[in-house]
Design a protein around this motif. Structure first.
Motif, short mmCIF file in Angstrom:
data_model
loop_
_atom_site.label_atom_id
_atom_site.label_comp_id
_atom_site.label_asym_id
_atom_site.label_seq_id
_atom_site.Cartn_x
_atom_site.Cartn_y
_atom_site.Cartn_z
N VAL A 1 2.33 -0.73 -3.73
CA VAL A 1 2.36 -0.30 -2.32
C VAL A 1 0.99 -0.52 -1.70
CG1 VAL A 1 2.68 1.64 -0.75
CG2 VAL A 1 4.18 1.38 -2.74
N GLU B 1 3.24 -0.90 3.63
CA GLU B 1 3.71 0.21 4.46
C GLU B 1 2.76 0.35 5.64
OE1 GLU B 1 5.76 3.30 1.31
OE2 GLU B 1 3.69 3.62 1.93
N SER C 1 7.97 -1.54 6.13
CA SER C 1 7.79 -0.14 5.78
C SER C 1 6.87 0.54 6.77
CB SER C 1 7.18 -0.03 4.38
OG SER C 1 8.01 -0.68 3.46
N ALA D 1 5.58 4.02 7.31
CA ALA D 1 5.57 5.36 6.74
C ALA D 1 5.16 6.38 7.78
CB ALA D 1 4.60 5.39 5.56
N THR E 1 9.99 2.87 14.51
CA THR E 1 9.65 3.00 13.10
C THR E 1 10.89 2.85 12.22
OG1 THR E 1 9.92 5.40 13.26
CG2 THR E 1 7.70 4.54 13.55
N CYS F 1 4.22 -4.46 -1.46
CA CYS F 1 5.05 -3.88 -0.41
C CYS F 1 4.12 -3.19 0.58
CB CYS F 1 6.05 -2.89 -0.98
SG CYS F 1 7.09 -2.08 0.27
N LYS G 1 -1.01 0.24 1.74
CA LYS G 1 -0.94 1.06 2.94
C LYS G 1 -1.80 0.47 4.06
CE LYS G 1 -0.08 5.34 0.38
NZ LYS G 1 -0.56 6.70 0.07
N ALA H 1 3.34 -7.09 7.77
CA ALA H 1 4.11 -6.36 6.75
C ALA H 1 5.41 -7.09 6.43
CB ALA H 1 4.39 -4.94 7.23
N ASN I 1 6.22 -8.57 2.76
CA ASN I 1 7.34 -7.95 2.06
C ASN I 1 8.45 -8.94 1.73
OD1 ASN I 1 5.89 -5.62 2.29
ND2 ASN I 1 7.18 -4.70 3.87
N ALA J 1 10.24 3.78 4.74
CA ALA J 1 9.76 2.91 3.69
C ALA J 1 10.89 2.55 2.73
CB ALA J 1 8.63 3.60 2.93
N ASN J 2 10.84 1.33 2.23
CA ASN J 2 11.88 0.88 1.32
C ASN J 2 11.29 -0.06 0.28
OD1 ASN J 2 14.45 0.57 0.25
ND2 ASN J 2 14.97 -1.12 1.60
N CYS J 3 10.25 0.42 -0.40
CA CYS J 3 9.61 -0.40 -1.43
C CYS J 3 10.41 -0.33 -2.72
CB CYS J 3 8.18 0.08 -1.67
SG CYS J 3 7.10 -0.09 -0.24
#
Length: 330
Positions: free
Chosen positions: A30, A66, A5, A7, A19, A64, A32, A52, A56, A22-24
């Motif tokens: 989440v 990001e 992810s 973001a 990039t 998850c 960050k 990440a 994930n 995001a796909n949580c």
């Protein structure tokens, strides 16, 4: 399968080459991760994305991560405050950024204390190096997860730098490190603290005359385009503290915390093993792109060492003589 992810703060950035959106999954927590570095080949970018990806996949359904690269969420001056406030959970700032919290990390900034990255990595594995990961926990709530090496630093300027006196009267961008400022002053130059995101334009417009950085930073941020040349001084380490907050760690279950820390350690070890190859590749990339690199003879390099070594003594009472000796002798 869950993607890393990354973001973003604008639609245009969302479709940039390095990039992914995001796909949580619903129900996942989440996490960050904010950092200031861009590009795709920089060691920090690769390590952050690798971390990440591992979390994930291996903690799917629980956490998850990001990743917010290239100061898209918080810049240099705001990210530590954001971690304290819980607006982010992971950072990887330069070790030079912690002067207002502790003097101890100044050991990493001392000029010529490490012969190379292997020397620096050995120190991080000593009892003294491991203890420093928790240096800020009691009073700031910051917890180091590992040291991410970026490489050794080299000076660049708008004129060739062969000896330290060539820098006399020039303005050099430095990080917010008292050690770095004194190192620049020892050359007869003027240190100018500045956010990483501002360096290229400052070099381009003449706000500063030079800077110091790794091959990867010099290449990925294109500093070589607005400098006469880079000199292979190999004078200082650039490393990042991969970090979180004790509040975040304490909020995890014992099982999840153990798994999370194990992934952090594995990614750190893997990342540090690959840095030398990335640095060599980006050095070559600078030359291919038309940048100039000045090599130094052993005698010329020794002049730089003798000019900067007195900085150690200036900070001995703050950093601690025992810590300095442990780093130098690792």
């Amino acid at each position: 399968m869950k993607k890393i992810s990354l973001a973003l703060t604008s639609l245009a950035l969302a479709f940039s080459a390095n990039t992914a959106l995001a796909n949580c999954d619903a129900g996942e927590r989440v996490v960050k991760f904010s950092h200031v570095t861009g590009g795709t080949t920089h060691p920090k970018v690769v390590a952050a994305n690798s971390f990440a990806d591992r979390v994930n996949k291996e903690m799917n359904g629980k956490l998850c991560v990001e990743v917010f690269p290239n100061s898209t969420l918080f810049g240099d001056s705001k990210e530590l405050e954001a971690l304290l406030l819980g607006d982010v959970q992971l950072l990887a700032p330069s070790l030079s950024k912690f002067g207002s919290y502790t003097d101890k990390y100044g050991v990493f900034d001392l000029p010529f204390i490490f012969k190379d990255m292997d020397h620096a990595i050995r120190f991080t594995k000593t009892p003294e190096g491991k203890k420093l990961l928790l240096e800020m926990d009691d009073y700031a709530g910051f917890v180091g997860l590992g040291y991410w090496m970026s490489g050794m630093k080299y000076f660049s300027a708008n004129k060739p730098l062969i000896k330290p006196s060539d820098a006399k009267g020039l303005k050099f961008r430095v990080q917010t490190s008292d050690v770095a400022k004194q190192m620049i002053s020892a050359m007869g130059a003027s240190p100018q603290a500045m956010a990483f995101s501002e360096v290229y334009s400052a070099l381009q417009t003449g706000v500063v005359d030079g800077q110091e950085n790794t091959w990867s930073n010099i290449y990925t941020k294109k500093f070589f385009e607005v400098q006469d040349s880079v000199t292979e001084t190999n004078h200082q380490l650039l490393a990042y503290l991969f970090m979180t907050s004790s509040e975040f760690l304490d909020s995890l279950s014992a099982e999840d915390r153990t798994q999370f820390l194990a992934i952090a350690d594995a990614v750190t070890q893997e990342a540090n093993l690959s840095v030398k190859a990335k640095e060599a590749a980006n050095r070559a990339n600078i030359l291919k792109a038309g940048g100039k690199i000045n090599s130094l003879t052993p005698e010329q390099l020794q002049v730089w060492v003798e000019t900067m070594k007195p900085v150690w003594k200036q900070f001995e009472s703050y950093i601690g003589k025992d810590l300095i000796n442990a780093a130098a002798g690792a």
